[in-house]
Each structure stands twice: as C-alpha cells, then as structure tokens.
Design an enzyme around this catalytic site. Structure first.
Site, PDB file in Angstrom:
ATOM      1  N   ASN A  13       0.708  -1.253  -0.335  1.00  0.00           N
ATOM      2  CA  ASN A  13      -0.239  -0.252   0.222  1.00  0.00           C
ATOM      3  C   ASN A  13       1.159   1.644   0.257  1.00  0.00           C
ATOM      4  O   ASN A  13       1.315   1.935   1.352  1.00  0.00           O
ATOM      5  CB  ASN A  13      -1.281   0.291   1.073  1.00  0.00           C
ATOM      6  CG  ASN A  13      -2.165   1.239   1.369  1.00  0.00           C
ATOM      7  OD1 ASN A  13      -1.329   1.750   0.900  1.00  0.00           O
ATOM      8  ND2 ASN A  13      -2.629   0.999   2.010  1.00  0.00           N
ATOM      9  N   ASP A  49      -0.873  -3.684  10.624  1.00  0.00           N
ATOM     10  CA  ASP A  49      -2.463  -4.089   9.771  1.00  0.00           C
ATOM     11  C   ASP A  49      -3.107  -3.122  11.061  1.00  0.00           C
ATOM     12  O   ASP A  49      -2.307  -2.634  12.440  1.00  0.00           O
ATOM     13  CB  ASP A  49      -1.381  -5.320  11.090  1.00  0.00           C
ATOM     14  CG  ASP A  49      -3.399  -6.086   9.966  1.00  0.00           C
ATOM     15  OD1 ASP A  49      -3.842  -6.338   8.644  1.00  0.00           O
ATOM     16  OD2 ASP A  49      -5.128  -5.985  10.673  1.00  0.00           O
ATOM     17  N   ALA A  50      -4.120  -2.723  10.425  1.00  0.00           N
ATOM     18  CA  ALA A  50      -4.619  -1.743  10.687  1.00  0.00           C
ATOM     19  C   ALA A  50      -6.502  -2.063  10.247  1.00  0.00           C
ATOM     20  O   ALA A  50      -6.630  -2.710   9.494  1.00  0.00           O
ATOM     21  CB  ALA A  50      -4.916  -0.121  10.047  1.00  0.00           C
ATOM     22  N   LYS A 100       0.496   3.646   2.804  1.00  0.00           N
ATOM     23  CA  LYS A 100       0.957   3.428   4.073  1.00  0.00           C
ATOM     24  C   LYS A 100       2.437   3.878   3.701  1.00  0.00           C
ATOM     25  O   LYS A 100       2.974   4.106   4.639  1.00  0.00           O
ATOM     26  CB  LYS A 100       0.896   1.645   4.382  1.00  0.00           C
ATOM     27  CG  LYS A 100      -0.895   1.535   4.674  1.00  0.00           C
ATOM     28  CD  LYS A 100      -0.156  -0.082   4.733  1.00  0.00           C
ATOM     29  CE  LYS A 100      -1.503  -0.488   5.654  1.00  0.00           C
ATOM     30  NZ  LYS A 100      -2.060  -1.318   6.687  1.00  0.00           N
ATOM     31  N   ARG A 104      -1.926   5.091  12.807  1.00  0.00           N
ATOM     32  CA  ARG A 104      -0.334   4.211  11.889  1.00  0.00           C
ATOM     33  C   ARG A 104       0.638   5.191  12.567  1.00  0.00           C
ATOM     34  O   ARG A 104       1.604   4.006  13.122  1.00  0.00           O
ATOM     35  CB  ARG A 104      -0.786   4.344  10.592  1.00  0.00           C
ATOM     36  CG  ARG A 104       0.250   4.203   9.767  1.00  0.00           C
ATOM     37  CD  ARG A 104      -0.071   3.208   8.418  1.00  0.00           C
ATOM     38  NE  ARG A 104      -1.066   2.707   8.124  1.00  0.00           N
ATOM     39  CZ  ARG A 104      -2.266   2.876   7.972  1.00  0.00           C
ATOM     40  NH1 ARG A 104      -2.422   4.572   7.432  1.00  0.00           N
ATOM     41  NH2 ARG A 104      -3.389   2.064   7.749  1.00  0.00           N
ATOM     42  N   ASP A 159     -10.863   6.543   4.465  1.00  0.00           N
ATOM     43  CA  ASP A 159     -10.619   7.816   5.390  1.00  0.00           C
ATOM     44  C   ASP A 159     -11.645   9.071   4.544  1.00  0.00           C
ATOM     45  O   ASP A 159     -11.724  10.506   5.489  1.00  0.00           O
ATOM     46  CB  ASP A 159      -9.066   8.575   4.016  1.00  0.00           C
ATOM     47  CG  ASP A 159      -7.824   8.235   4.727  1.00  0.00           C
ATOM     48  OD1 ASP A 159      -8.134   7.933   5.956  1.00  0.00           O
ATOM     49  OD2 ASP A 159      -7.164   8.205   4.527  1.00  0.00           O
TER      50      ASP A 159
HETATM   51  P1  IMP Z   1      -4.772  -3.371   5.916  1.00  0.00           P
HETATM   52  O1  IMP Z   1      -5.355  -4.617   6.379  1.00  0.00           O
HETATM   53  O2  IMP Z   1      -4.033  -2.950   7.418  1.00  0.00           O
HETATM   54  O3  IMP Z   1      -5.002  -2.643   4.675  1.00  0.00           O
HETATM   55  O4  IMP Z   1      -6.006  -2.278   6.456  1.00  0.00           O
HETATM   56  C1  IMP Z   1      -7.838  -2.894   6.552  1.00  0.00           C
HETATM   57  C2  IMP Z   1      -7.967  -1.935   5.874  1.00  0.00           C
HETATM   58  O5  IMP Z   1      -9.026  -0.770   7.315  1.00  0.00           O
HETATM   59  C3  IMP Z   1      -7.568  -1.156   4.670  1.00  0.00           C
HETATM   60  O6  IMP Z   1      -7.962  -1.824   3.806  1.00  0.00           O
HETATM   61  C4  IMP Z   1      -8.465   0.337   4.670  1.00  0.00           C
HETATM   62  O7  IMP Z   1     -10.110   0.085   4.096  1.00  0.00           O
HETATM   63  C5  IMP Z   1      -8.856   0.559   6.039  1.00  0.00           C
HETATM   64  N1  IMP Z   1      -8.032   1.702   6.525  1.00  0.00           N
HETATM   65  C6  IMP Z   1      -6.730   1.044   7.327  1.00  0.00           C
HETATM   66  N2  IMP Z   1      -5.955   2.431   7.507  1.00  0.00           N
HETATM   67  C7  IMP Z   1      -6.535   3.217   7.106  1.00  0.00           C
HETATM   68  C8  IMP Z   1      -6.742   4.541   7.131  1.00  0.00           C
HETATM   69  O8  IMP Z   1      -5.429   5.077   7.708  1.00  0.00           O
HETATM   70  N3  IMP Z   1      -7.135   5.065   6.585  1.00  0.00           N
HETATM   71  C9  IMP Z   1      -8.484   4.146   5.499  1.00  0.00           C
HETATM   72  N4  IMP Z   1      -8.516   3.767   5.823  1.00  0.00           N
HETATM   73  C10 IMP Z   1      -7.479   2.527   6.343  1.00  0.00           C
END
Ligand code: IMP
Length: 201
Positions: free
Chosen positions: A14, A71-72, A17, A175, A149
């Site tokens: 990403n 991971d978020a 990120k 993050r 976002d």
């Molecule tokens: P990931 O598994 O860490 O890539 O995040 C999972 C999902 O959470 C992403 O596909 C985004 O849709 C959402 N997400 C995570 N962090 C953010 C952010 O900072 N802004 C917006 N969406 C986020």
C-alpha cells in the site's frame, strides 16, 4: 541526532502506508524503505497477531535489521467494533457506501481506527499500537488518502482524513502513533547498541 540514522523496512503493498510512514518518521531521523515480502495474512481478531505473523514471514524471507508490518482496522461503536480486523475485506466488498448504509439512521457514529506495527529483527520481536478516535461522517468528503479516509473525522476536527495533508492526518493517525512508538524504540536500541560498543572499545 547526526550519525544516528536508523532505517525501518516496511513490508507493504500500500503506497499510502509507505508515504504516511515516511512523513511520520523522517522528522524523527528514521528512514523508511519498502520491503518486498510474501503476502500471507492469518485470520485473527487481533491486529497485533496478524501484524506479527506477517512480520515474521517478511523477516524470514527478506531479513533486515528492522522489518515492520502494519495492520489496521476501523472499529465502529454502533456495530460492536465491526469491521475491525475485517476492514480490508469490508472495504473491498461493501466500500465506503456500504459502511454508510449500515449506519443509516444511527446517531452514535463514534469509531476508532487502530493500528498494530510489528517489528522483527535479529533477536527481537516487538509490537506497538496506536489509536485515533472520532466519528463516521454522514457522507464522504475529500479526495486524499485511502480506504475509509473520506468518512472518518477525528475528534476535535470537522474535516475528514481525506481532506487533510499527510502531515495533518499524521497528527491524529493511529498508524503514525504506532509507527512513532516503534521508531522511538529503534532509536533507543541503536543508541544502546552504540553505547555498548563504545564501552567495549
Ligand atoms: P490493512 O489490513 O492494514 O491494510 O487495513 C485494513 C483496511 O482498513 C484498509 O483496507 C482500509 O480500508 C482501512 N484502513 C486502515 N487504515 C486506514 C486509514 O488510515 N485510513 C482509511 N482507511 C484505513
């Protein structure tokens, strides 16, 4: 501090990120480099477990002094924390509009983004977390950033993350908080290692 340059290798596909990590960590003197890594994700309700599993694999396939995986997830109060660790899948399947539909007519729009950064290096494994709380907007606003976002408004703001520059988003971002904690730990470690080496001379 001059001469204290530390590098963190971030395994992510990403680009947002990567850009956010650079904007958050370069002011601390920590360089962020992208790392190619096999993409394997376990299913778990714990962001920490998901990030650590992926960071171990990234480190094993491409060892560096500090390999990080982040991971978020977005945890919506009125949905009992959904989509949480399933945010990526929810974004792909329902998108921003789908999330807004789930919240149609819901007054309590509180939500938090959470982030886990797993750091793996020679002889160590650490996990750092960060959180940004706020509200889900009634409709999308702004064109910056990614994912949810456009509908996330951090507490104390009227603008969504997608209406902010990277630096502004990083003032609130889950993050950025987790990454800064990881970077501070790395800086302290590097200083400790240098101190140890100096004492041995
Ligand atoms: P990931 O598994 O860490 O890539 O995040 C999972 C999902 O959470 C992403 O596909 C985004 O849709 C959402 N997400 C995570 N962090 C953010 C952010 O900072 N802004 C917006 N969406 C986020």
């Amino acid at each position: 501090m001059a001469g204290s340059r530390v590098t963190l290798w971030l395994a992510t596909g990403n680009r947002h990120k990567l850009e956010e990590a650079r904007a958050a960590l370069e002011p601390l003197g920590v360089a962020v480099e992208p790392l190619e890594a096999e993409k394997l994700e376990i299913q778990s309700e714990s962001l920490e477990e998901i990030a650590l599993f992926a960071a171990r694999i990234a480190y094993a396939s491409n060892p560096r002094p500090a390999v990080a995986v982040e991971d978020a997830g977005l945890f919506v109060k009125a949905l009992n924390g959904f989509p949480g660790p399933y945010s990526s899948y929810t974004y792909k399947t329902l998108g921003v509009e789908g999330l807004l539909k789930l919240l149609e007519g819901v007054e309590d729009r509180r939500a938090c983004f959470r982030s886990a950064v797993a750091l793996v290096g020679p002889g160590y494994e650490k996990v750092f977390t960060g959180e940004a709380c706020g509200f889900i907007a009634e409709s999308p606003k702004g064109s910056q950033g990614f994912g949810f976002d456009p509908v996330f408004i951090p507490e104390g703001e009227e603008r969504s993350f997608a209406e902010m520059s990277l630096e502004e988003k990083n003032r609130y971002s889950h993050r950025a908080k987790a990454l800064r904690a990881a970077a501070e730990w790395l800086i302290e470690r590097a200083e400790g290692l240098r101190g140890g080496a100096a004492r041995r001379v």
